[in-house]
Scaffold this motif. Structure first.
Motif: not given
Length: 327
Positions: A46-49, A54-57, A186-188
């Motif tokens: 997951p992205i943790t920041n 990096d939350m975009r793609c 939370a892990q996106p």
């Protein structure tokens, strides 16, 4: 006892790593496009920041050179699995009690091949939470990620019929909440797909920025699902009026239920190639002067504005109303 604790901890960490997953494949109106237009992440972590771009793609490992053709009002099916290339239904799409919501976003871009996702995003789909009358705690309730597991990793998503034609990034996101009791737990997991929409309208949905579509302190991001729950607020903006939602815990339907790897229709996309020497006005030709389309590339369809002249040895075949292909 010390040895047992170390062994148990190692086993737990291995289980959590094995539970990590990525969205990998895309179906369009029941046709399997595989991972051709997916920006596959470098890993299944997951992205943790939450403030990172990096939350975009995600952290992209593979950037494709093609776009999947999609019609406005049609249905795409995003597909998630633990390991790249593994589409087996015998393993959970996202295991390890990684319960949480699933959302899908779009952003309009000038060119899906090169877009960085800095343009505004709007949400077109949610599958969140529903209370399980037979359960005691949130882990027992119905969740979007459980629906992914029930449907072999697949989730049907309607493309709004009124959005403008053109290129988009389609972003599928699952948020695992098993460790979300504390801030930042939370892990996106997300993947972007490169698509071209045809037959659209002129709507202008309100947008949000990513990163920034949710905060670590939001009630749907920092939440204890291991206790009893009476409510849950899905992170991010509301679903655009032209989008759709799924009731968590409802049965698989549409492509979720019927699409099967190896027996459903498939297609291969090849990027169009422009010749360097103009050849004016070939009969039936379209798009930029002198351009040709390689075998298996798109050569027509409702709303399509690119090349329509196939390379030597192939002809433009009507696959359906929205997609014609050089074969």
């Amino acid at each position: 006892m010390k040895s047992f604790t170390a062994t148990a901890l190692a086993a737990l960490l291995a289980q959590q790593a094995a539970a990590h997953s990525t969205f990998q494949q895309l179906w369009v109106d029941g046709t399997d496009f595989g991972s051709q237009c997916a920006r596959l992440p470098q890993s299944n972590s997951p992205i943790t920041n939450y403030n990172s771009n990096d939350m975009r793609c995600n952290i992209i490992g593979t950037r494709p050179q093609v776009k999947c053709p999609v019609r406005a009002g049609g249905t795409v099916t995003v597909e998630m699995h633990a390991q790249n290339g593994d589409r087996s239904c015998s393993q959970e799409a996202i295991g390890g009690a990684h319960h949480g919501p699933v959302s899908v976003y779009l952003t309009k871009v000038s060119d899906a091949l090169t877009a960085d996702g800095s343009t505004g995003w709007f949400k077109i789909f949610d599958d969140g939470w529903r209370k399980n009358p037979s359960g005691r705690v949130g882990d027992d309730d119905f969740w979007g990620t459980k629906d992914l597991n029930s449907c072999c990793g697949k989730m049907d998503v309607k493309i709004p019929s009124d959005i403008p034609s053109g290129d988009y990034l389609l972003r599928a996101e699952a948020i695992a909440l098993h460790a979300a009791g504390g801030a930042g737990g939370a892990q996106p997991y997300m993947t972007c797909y490169q698509i071209t929409v045809s037959g659209g309208g002129n709507a202008s949905p309100p947008t949000v920025s990513i990163p920034g579509h949710f905060k670590a302190s939001d009630p749907g991001v920092q939440v204890n699902i291991h206790g009893a729950m009476t409510n849950y607020v899905i992170p991010g903006p509301a679903v655009y009026a032209g989008g759709s939602t799924k009731v968590a815990g409802s049965a698989c339907s549409g492509c979720e239920a019927t699409c099967a790897v190896g027996s459903s229709p498939t297609t291969t996309i090849a990027p169009p190639v422009s010749t360097s020497t103009p050849t004016p006005g070939a009969p039936g030709g379209g798009g930029p002067v002198g351009c040709t389309v390689q075998r298996y590339g798109q050569c027509g369809g409702q709303g399509y504005t690119g090349c329509t002249t196939c390379a030597a040895g192939s002809t433009c075949n009507t696959t359906n109303q929205w997609y014609h292909q050089c074969v």
